[in-house]
Design an enzyme around this catalytic site. Sequence first.
Site, short mmCIF file in Angstrom:
data_model
loop_
_atom_site.label_atom_id
_atom_site.label_comp_id
_atom_site.label_asym_id
_atom_site.label_seq_id
_atom_site.Cartn_x
_atom_site.Cartn_y
_atom_site.Cartn_z
N ASP A 158 -8.70 5.00 -2.79
CA ASP A 158 -7.37 3.86 -2.50
C ASP A 158 -7.06 3.26 -3.88
OD1 ASP A 158 -6.19 1.72 -1.29
OD2 ASP A 158 -7.22 1.78 0.43
N HIS B 112 -1.80 2.23 7.01
CA HIS B 112 -2.23 2.09 5.83
C HIS B 112 -2.14 3.38 5.21
CE1 HIS B 112 -3.98 0.50 2.34
NE2 HIS B 112 -5.25 1.49 2.54
N CYS C 196 0.64 -1.13 0.14
CA CYS C 196 0.03 0.16 0.02
C CYS C 196 0.80 1.39 -0.07
CB CYS C 196 -1.01 0.13 1.32
SG CYS C 196 -0.29 0.10 2.81
#
Length: 731
Positions: A380, A363, A336
């Site tokens: 995202d 994250h 990520c």
Amino acid sequence: MTGVSTEDQIIVGLRCGVLRDDVDLSKLAIRRNARLVVLKRARHSTQSEGKEEDTQPSISFDRKAPTPSPVVTEKPFIPTTKPTVQNPPVNFDEWQDTCTCIFVSGPIVQPCYVRKTDAKRVCQGCAATCQIPGSVRPESSTARLFFECECGDNCLFLERKHADLYAGADRERLLDVLKIRRISKERQFDPNQMNQEQRQMLQRLMSGFSTVSQYEDPTMQAKARSTVPLKELKERVKKALGDRVVDESSPPFRSELLKQLVFWYKHEFFSWCNSPKCNQCGGETKGIGGAQPDRQEAMHQAHVVEVYRCTVCNSITRYPRYNDPAKLLETKSGRCGEWANCFTLLCRALQFEARYVMDFTDHVWTEVWSEEHEKWLHVDSCEALIDSPLVYEEGWGKKLSYIFSFSHEQMRDSIRRYSRDMNGSLSRRNQVTEEWLDTVIVAINRDRTHRLGLPQHRIDLLQEREEIALAAGHVTLSEDEKQGRISGSKEWRENRGELGSQTASRVEDIEQISVEFPNCRYSMNRDGTTRLVTVGTTKKMSDRLRLTSKISGQVGAAWLTDKVDVSEPFSVEFKFQITERGADGLAFVLQNEGPSAKGRDGSDLGYGGIPRSVAIEMDTYDSGTHGDPSGNHVSVNSRGELPNSAHHSFSLGCTRELAVQLADGGVHHVKVVYLDGSLYVYVDDLQRAVLKVKILLTDYLGSGQAWIGFTASTGGLSQVHDLLSFDYNTL
């Protein structure tokens, strides 16, 4: 307060004179660590209108600055009838009256205070928040009927142009809009008076600015733009918008371009890395520890290097975790951190206003300002999600604490955008005090705007955007926000506790079963039934295979256990039934990934993501992000060696709107014939093909043999996909 009915409603006066009465002031107590925090807007300086605020040059402020605003102490009280203090002590836990510049009601009794300098009357809200201590005194009557507050230019409630925003806001968030306005320029931050926890927090915040500052490098942006197939993406935008095609600079076009950029980045450009392939033989590897970065790795900001051992040849492979976004444009791989870092650079290179978002529960993602929707959109890239900010708390089950958004201009504390459980989130924010954190953020932003020389109108605009975000609150959960994490291996996600509560529909469940499809010549048992491998949500029913139920986010597949010959002519007939109008459809698929292959949910129909595959899809939903010709069509899709996609740009041939409704609840009979280098597709009428596509299957599948079977999926919308019969024959 005598004479005040609990049924009184607060009427909010809009700038245009329109009144609304849907906000109850008794519910306007926004608590943060047992106190109401109301922040003063930076542009409300003590200088006359038209003069810019004298911003501080750095976060190490002049110690001879004006006296800081008073800090609220425990157990403060509000005067009732005869105040005995020069300024009203502030009990934010009980405070119910707000400035009459915006919030008016009548007739009610309103405590009134008089400014000593000019005898102007101010209401209790302004006396408690806007005025300098000792500058006002209680009026002799201590209370008046409704009057117009005369607080002046420094009033925290002055922005009457946002009165309509306040009126439509969530009741429990209404005063939270004022949070941004409370910390005045007089509050100072001294970096020399910090404990270890505060130093660590400050260091982490400054690292966020270090990350986003890179994105403004013209050379790096040029490299990023050369990586993006912008012309192709714009063509996809035009297909998706259809008759609604507008100027490329218009907000609708830009919004659709962002969607197409996310799709391309997720499915065609960047890849997730659980563990790297062996550098020597290409085999699987297993992590054995870490190592210090070498000189070349350190040049590209690899602060961590993971070390893996090959399970085949025993060789060692290094995996640097690069933080240099320009290097990530070359490696196109990571987790990520790498995904968000590289994607945010691409957004800035394409002139999107973008922010890098840091979540302290491990994250990161991106926010993009949408001119069309007039808000910051959560994006995202590794989940391919847009505007689903609650997915981490609600879908993944994360216990959020600190979340900060960084642009090259400013940073923001964004926790309220991503959490509905603010009490829980605030209880976990225990590294530093909220007051210290607010002070530091204001100091950092003031230093940043000074260094960049931002004009006042730009500072005002950035401030207004945050107020809009705070006032909006949260609406009902979307289906995307209910889903657990999809990026990363199942074991990795499970160890992190991010599978979520709805993982049953997303976990790969592979089982070999026998189904009574007696006409199929391949993979037969002695009793004439067919052996199939079921994957995902596929279930054997009494007379059918159910690929998906009417549940969101499902992916089901079923494959013959043995490969079949696809180099020679063949025919396939099958019957299916789709009940409930919803999404997304099913597909007959040939593939060389393996008998447990499973693609993505939603608009990818369960085959998107499977490499070396050819799909004949029965698409029942017009997905705006995929450029579908209609919500009822047949298409043949393939990308050869690359992961397949249901996006219309990868269609080798398709119908428009079918005369037959595929999702009408009836049983439909499909025949697929491969003959003389072409695929023929028949639907119900087996004498007349609805689609012919010229294709050499071996070129796309990479082999003369392949597994064949079916996939189906649901997304935010859902429907039941049933396979009733299956017949494969060579010709």
